[in-house]
Design a protein around this motif. Structure first.
Motif, PDB file in Angstrom:
ATOM      1  N   SER A   1       0.838  -1.206   0.000  1.00 47.52           N
ATOM      2  CA  SER A   1       0.000   0.000   0.000  1.00 47.52           C
ATOM      3  C   SER A   1       0.872   1.255   0.000  1.00 47.52           C
ATOM      4  CB  SER A   1      -0.920   0.005   1.230  1.00 47.52           C
ATOM      5  OG  SER A   1      -1.770  -1.127   1.237  1.00 47.52           O
ATOM      6  N   TYR A   2       1.971   1.201   0.749  1.00 47.92           N
ATOM      7  CA  TYR A   2       2.909   2.319   0.843  1.00 47.92           C
ATOM      8  C   TYR A   2       3.504   2.629  -0.536  1.00 47.92           C
ATOM      9  CZ  TYR A   2       6.982   4.960   2.636  1.00 47.92           C
ATOM     10  OH  TYR A   2       7.927   5.907   2.898  1.00 47.92           O
ATOM     11  N   GLN A   3       3.834   1.586  -1.290  1.00 49.07           N
ATOM     12  CA  GLN A   3       4.426   1.769  -2.613  1.00 49.07           C
ATOM     13  C   GLN A   3       3.462   2.460  -3.584  1.00 49.07           C
ATOM     14  OE1 GLN A   3       3.591  -0.027  -5.691  1.00 49.07           O
ATOM     15  NE2 GLN A   3       5.190   1.095  -6.801  1.00 49.07           N
ATOM     16  N   LYS A   4       2.168   2.199  -3.414  1.00 47.89           N
ATOM     17  CA  LYS A   4       1.171   2.762  -4.335  1.00 47.89           C
ATOM     18  C   LYS A   4       1.054   4.281  -4.221  1.00 47.89           C
ATOM     19  CE  LYS A   4      -1.605  -1.455  -4.663  1.00 47.89           C
ATOM     20  NZ  LYS A   4      -2.845  -2.145  -4.273  1.00 47.89           N
ATOM     21  N   ILE A   5       1.397   4.818  -3.042  1.00 43.79           N
ATOM     22  CA  ILE A   5       1.323   6.277  -2.876  1.00 43.79           C
ATOM     23  C   ILE A   5       2.701   6.931  -2.747  1.00 43.79           C
ATOM     24  CG2 ILE A   5      -0.996   6.366  -1.892  1.00 43.79           C
ATOM     25  CD1 ILE A   5       0.191   6.321   0.866  1.00 43.79           C
TER      26      ILE A   5
ATOM     27  N   ARG B   1      10.944  -5.140  16.762  1.00 45.26           N
ATOM     28  CA  ARG B   1      11.296  -4.425  15.529  1.00 45.26           C
ATOM     29  C   ARG B   1      10.114  -4.406  14.559  1.00 45.26           C
ATOM     30  NH1 ARG B   1      16.191  -6.240  12.323  1.00 45.26           N
ATOM     31  NH2 ARG B   1      16.727  -4.073  12.007  1.00 45.26           N
ATOM     32  N   LEU B   2       9.505  -5.557  14.353  1.00 45.55           N
ATOM     33  CA  LEU B   2       8.381  -5.650  13.420  1.00 45.55           C
ATOM     34  C   LEU B   2       7.204  -4.800  13.888  1.00 45.55           C
ATOM     35  CD1 LEU B   2       8.464  -9.474  12.574  1.00 45.55           C
ATOM     36  CD2 LEU B   2       9.215  -7.598  11.108  1.00 45.55           C
ATOM     37  N   ASP B   3       6.971  -4.810  15.194  1.00 51.59           N
ATOM     38  CA  ASP B   3       5.865  -4.032  15.751  1.00 51.59           C
ATOM     39  C   ASP B   3       6.081  -2.534  15.499  1.00 51.59           C
ATOM     40  OD1 ASP B   3       3.393  -4.014  17.308  1.00 51.59           O
ATOM     41  OD2 ASP B   3       4.574  -2.972  18.819  1.00 51.59           O
ATOM     42  N   LYS B   4       7.307  -2.049  15.724  1.00 52.92           N
ATOM     43  CA  LYS B   4       7.617  -0.635  15.502  1.00 52.92           C
ATOM     44  C   LYS B   4       7.552  -0.281  14.017  1.00 52.92           C
ATOM     45  CE  LYS B   4      10.534  -0.020  19.591  1.00 52.92           C
ATOM     46  NZ  LYS B   4      11.924   0.176  20.092  1.00 52.92           N
ATOM     47  N   ILE B   5       8.028  -1.190  13.178  1.00 53.16           N
ATOM     48  CA  ILE B   5       8.000  -0.957  11.727  1.00 53.16           C
ATOM     49  C   ILE B   5       6.559  -0.815  11.248  1.00 53.16           C
ATOM     50  CG2 ILE B   5       8.453  -2.024   9.470  1.00 53.16           C
ATOM     51  CD1 ILE B   5      10.956  -3.313  10.830  1.00 53.16           C
ATOM     52  N   TYR B   6       5.684  -1.677  11.755  1.00 54.91           N
ATOM     53  CA  TYR B   6       4.276  -1.609  11.361  1.00 54.91           C
ATOM     54  C   TYR B   6       3.688  -0.248  11.746  1.00 54.91           C
ATOM     55  CZ  TYR B   6      -0.754  -2.375  11.383  1.00 54.91           C
ATOM     56  OH  TYR B   6      -2.104  -2.234  11.172  1.00 54.91           O
ATOM     57  N   GLY B   7       4.013   0.223  12.942  1.00 57.16           N
ATOM     58  CA  GLY B   7       3.527   1.529  13.393  1.00 57.16           C
ATOM     59  C   GLY B   7       4.016   2.660  12.501  1.00 57.16           C
ATOM     60  N   TYR B   8       5.301   2.620  12.127  1.00 55.83           N
ATOM     61  CA  TYR B   8       5.859   3.647  11.250  1.00 55.83           C
ATOM     62  C   TYR B   8       5.216   3.593   9.860  1.00 55.83           C
ATOM     63  CZ  TYR B   8       9.604   4.621  14.621  1.00 55.83           C
ATOM     64  OH  TYR B   8      10.317   4.983  15.744  1.00 55.83           O
ATOM     65  N   LEU B   9       4.966   2.394   9.366  1.00 62.11           N
ATOM     66  CA  LEU B   9       4.345   2.240   8.052  1.00 62.11           C
ATOM     67  C   LEU B   9       2.953   2.868   8.013  1.00 62.11           C
ATOM     68  CD1 LEU B   9       5.124  -1.335   6.624  1.00 62.11           C
ATOM     69  CD2 LEU B   9       5.329   0.841   5.421  1.00 62.11           C
ATOM     70  N   VAL B  10       2.160   2.576   9.035  1.00 64.90           N
ATOM     71  CA  VAL B  10       0.806   3.123   9.115  1.00 64.90           C
ATOM     72  C   VAL B  10       0.862   4.654   9.168  1.00 64.90           C
ATOM     73  CG1 VAL B  10      -1.273   3.283  10.546  1.00 64.90           C
ATOM     74  CG2 VAL B  10      -0.203   1.068  10.177  1.00 64.90           C
ATOM     75  N   SER B  11       1.774   5.200   9.981  1.00 67.53           N
ATOM     76  CA  SER B  11       1.913   6.663  10.098  1.00 67.53           C
ATOM     77  C   SER B  11       2.331   7.295   8.778  1.00 67.53           C
ATOM     78  CB  SER B  11       2.944   7.011  11.180  1.00 67.53           C
ATOM     79  OG  SER B  11       2.509   6.587  12.443  1.00 67.53           O
ATOM     80  N   GLU B  12       3.278   6.643   8.082  1.00 65.22           N
ATOM     81  CA  GLU B  12       3.752   7.158   6.796  1.00 65.22           C
ATOM     82  C   GLU B  12       2.638   7.167   5.758  1.00 65.22           C
ATOM     83  OE1 GLU B  12       6.930   8.259   5.208  1.00 65.22           O
ATOM     84  OE2 GLU B  12       6.784   8.944   7.264  1.00 65.22           O
ATOM     85  N   ILE B  13       1.861   6.090   5.718  1.00 64.71           N
ATOM     86  CA  ILE B  13       0.759   6.004   4.753  1.00 64.71           C
ATOM     87  C   ILE B  13      -0.271   7.094   5.039  1.00 64.71           C
ATOM     88  CG2 ILE B  13      -1.195   4.581   4.014  1.00 64.71           C
ATOM     89  CD1 ILE B  13       0.658   2.124   4.417  1.00 64.71           C
ATOM     90  N   ASP B  14      -0.619   7.273   6.310  1.00 64.57           N
ATOM     91  CA  ASP B  14      -1.581   8.320   6.693  1.00 64.57           C
ATOM     92  C   ASP B  14      -1.075   9.703   6.286  1.00 64.57           C
ATOM     93  OD1 ASP B  14      -3.285   6.449   7.712  1.00 64.57           O
ATOM     94  OD2 ASP B  14      -2.748   6.778   9.819  1.00 64.57           O
TER      95      ASP B  14
END
Length: 296
Positions: free
Chosen positions: A135-139, A187-200
């Motif tokens: 999803s991140y790549q699409k935007i 690490r994975l948990d923090k990465i997921y949080g950063y990904l969601v924030s970046e997409i938003d």
């Protein structure tokens, strides 16, 4: 296991992760000497990020306690004496000690090994990170679709974490913290949080840009139509009406009206500009504006 000392390349404004290939420009003499040294051996070098990028001659205390063991893939000496080097990280390490050999810094280290079983939580996090990264790549068109397709095939979740982090638009301390975090699940948990924030953040930015673009298009359209109306009125011999409108605009700038009254007058003036001067409504609006402007 403690490894023998190897040359250190201090980094400014970048954190290199395993599986990441990065071009670096090196100009500081100790760093140039460190690179020349490793090129005569196994080409392995320790990449450690500086806490403060403005420090020109970093000491051991100016460097973080975790770095990345890397290999020099390519080295090119430039005419001005600096070096362009291509490095590839392959192992996260904890720095045990750093010494100044006189020519450059050397450090001993231990591998930051992670021996965690792929629990249900880790498997679930890995799956949603792969989905969110798509999803991140699409935007974010800076991310290639080939990278997304490669990530989908990763079964090594430490590699997944390293590659995703390297492509996230987060600040240096956040990346350094993720480099140092030993627990794979954390690490994975923090990465997921950063990904969601970046997409938003990217979605909000896209909406704002779209709104600004539409407003600019509307403004340009209004300007174009007004200019057309003026040209038509001039052809019809209505130049006096154009002069009247210009005079009203000038008076509006001079008189002291309340914000509400001024907005109302501007709105009516805008309507007047787009009307035929011979229409009944144009006469009513002109009389209204003349009346407002005549109030002491």
């Amino acid at each position: 296991m403690i490894k023998q000392q190897i040359p250190v390349l201090p980094l400014r404004d970048i954190v290199v992760f395993p599986h990441m290939v990065a071009p670096l420009f090196v100009g500081r003499q100790p760093s140039v000497k460190a690179l020349n040294n490793v090129m005569t051996k196994d080409k392995k070098i320790l990449l450690i990020t500086q806490k403060n990028s403005e420090v020109d001659s970093p000491k051991p205390e100016n460097l973080y306690k975790c770095g990345t063991l890397a290999k020099v893939l390519q080295l090119l000496k430039l005419p001005d004496g600096t070096i362009k080097v291509l490095v590839e990280g392959f192992e996260r390490v904890r720095i045990l000690s750093i010494e100044d050999s006189g020519d450059f810094l050397r450090a001993s280290y231990s591998i930051l090994s992670v021996k965690e079983k792929n629990t249900a939580n880790i498997m679930a996090l890995a799956k949603i990170i792969k989905d969110q990264f798509e999803s991140y790549q699409k935007i974010n068109k800076k991310i290639s679709i080939d990278l997304v397709n490669n990530i989908k095939t990763y079964n090594d979740f430490n590699k997944l974490a390293d590659v995703v982090i390297a492509n996230l638009n987060i600040n240096l301390p956040q990346k350094q913290k993720l480099l140092e975090t030993k627990s794979l699940e954390s690490r994975l948990d923090k990465i997921y949080g950063y990904l969601v924030s970046e997409i938003d953040a990217l979605q909000v930015e896209k909406k704002i840009k779209g709104r600004v673009k539409r407003q600019m298009e509307k403004t340009q359209k209004e300007y174009y139509l007004n200019e057309q109306m003026k040209a038509i009125q001039k052809e019809l011999g209505d130049s006096e009406d154009i002069d009247d409108i210009t005079e009203i605009e000038s008076k509006l700038k001079e008189v002291k009206l309340s914000p509400e009254a001024l907005d109302k007058c501007k709105s009516e003036l805008k309507k007047l500009k787009n009307m035929s001067p011979m229409s009944a409504e144009a006469t009513v609006i002109r009389n209204y504006l003349d009346w407002v402007l005549s109030i002491p």
